[in-house]
Design an enzyme around this catalytic site. Structure first.
Site, PDB file in Angstrom:
ATOM      1  N   ARG A   1       0.802  -1.216   0.000  1.00  0.00           N
ATOM      2  CA  ARG A   1       0.000   0.000   0.000  1.00  0.00           C
ATOM      3  C   ARG A   1       0.839   1.272   0.000  1.00  0.00           C
ATOM      4  NH1 ARG A   1      -2.943  -3.967   2.049  1.00  0.00           N
ATOM      5  NH2 ARG A   1      -0.889  -4.501   2.791  1.00  0.00           N
TER       6      ARG A   1
ATOM      7  N   HIS B   1       4.696   5.842  11.681  1.00  0.00           N
ATOM      8  CA  HIS B   1       4.256   5.695  10.293  1.00  0.00           C
ATOM      9  C   HIS B   1       3.297   6.871  10.066  1.00  0.00           C
ATOM     10  CE1 HIS B   1       3.091   4.166   6.518  1.00  0.00           C
ATOM     11  NE2 HIS B   1       2.763   2.922   6.828  1.00  0.00           N
TER      12      HIS B   1
END
Ligand code: ASP
Length: 301
Positions: free
Chosen positions: A54, A132
């Site tokens: 992704r 992240h």
């Protein structure tokens, strides 16, 4: 150089500006003409030392939709596999004068360390168990597509908290917006100190308690690649911490279910939950592009 290393160091107005700009880019994803050419002639290097589907693809699409050129490098196909050091690899890439480097690395803090040496902005696409940031931003965008505000939302984050950079970035972001966060997982994967990451964080080892009255249920993958010893006997994990349909009866009636992917169906989440009306997992993926467009634009302009 101003890049994006983590959510912890971002102020709430900066986050709001990215989310607002991402909202502007959202409709573009469903149009026939998807390019905006705002970063024409700019060059972005995607450097991934860890597996990614992704994030890597979505950064690449985001850059292309803004008209930038991209080069994607994975560790296995680069000279890192010949023993080149991280600093040498980055200096080599920097000498080719990209405008930004998007990087993922297994070591927590690797992008922060490199940002001190390079005069090129670095965007953290996941560093070890640390942060992240673009995942938390796209998660916030996805929640805000369903709710007017993050304030006072009850968000349950369930699973392998100890190894999750997704959880850390989300905890920082949600806390800055006054959400109430409950972390849940087996004791081996949920150190007590995690409650101290930010204000407004509670901890429970009981999934039923975690999901009770939740507005958002965020599931995490068990990160076997970061575990030195198995944390729970195979098969037992799903029984105790896997999200099942019966749990959705305990949440707020319109609660949403999220997962950053990759998902392990039958381990942390039941298939019928992942595919249910409540799941916004594919919305998260779609929003990843708009959010990363907003981040690239901010960093490069
Ligand atoms: N894709 C996310 C990450 O890179 C979550 C995961 O791998 O479980 O952290």
């Amino acid at each position: 150089m101003p890049g994006l290393l983590g959510i912890e160091e971002l102020a709430r107005p900066e986050i709001e500006a990215i989310l607002e700009r991402a909202r502007f880019f959202q409709p573009l994803q469903r149009q026939q003409q998807k390019r905006m050419d705002l970063l024409n002639g700019r060059m972005i290097v995607n450097l991934f030392f860890e597996a990614s589907t992704r994030t890597r693809v979505s950064f690449e699409i985001a850059a292309k939709r803004l008209g930038a050129d991209t080069v994607s490098i994975t560790a296995s196909g680069s000279s890192v596999s010949k023993g080149e050091s991280l600093v040498d690899t980055l200096n080599t890439l920097a000498a080719m004068r990209p405008d930004a480097i998007v990087m993922r690395h297994a070591a927590s803090g690797a992008p922060h360390f490199l940002a001190r040496y390079l005069d090129i902005p670095i965007i953290n696409a996941g560093d070890g168990t640390h942060e992240h940031p673009t995942q938390a931003l796209l998660d916030a965008r996805t929640i805000l597509d369903q709710r007017p505000t993050l304030e006072k939302l009850r968000v349950a984050i369930i699973g392998d908290l100890a190894h999750s950079r997704v959880a850390r970035s989300n905890i920082h972001l949600l806390s800055k917006f006054g959400a109430s966060i409950v972390l849940c997982g087996p004791a081996t994967l949920l150190p007590r100190e995690m409650a101290q990451i930010a204000p407004g964080v509670d901890l429970t080892y009981d999934i039923r308690e975690a999901v009770k009255h939740a507005d958002v249920v965020m599931m995490l993958r068990v990160q076997l690649e970061r575990q030195h010893e198995p944390s729970a006997p195979a098969g037992e994990y799903f029984g105790q911490y896997g999200l099942r349909l019966e749990h959705l009866a305990l949440t707020k009636p319109d609660a949403i279910v999220m997962h950053p992917g990759p998902m392990n169906r039958g381990q942390e989440i039941a298939s019928d939950v992942a595919d249910s009306q409540r799941s916004v997992i594919l919305n998260q993926v779609e929003n990843g592009i708009a959010v990363r467009m907003a981040v690239l634009e901010k960093v490069l302009s």
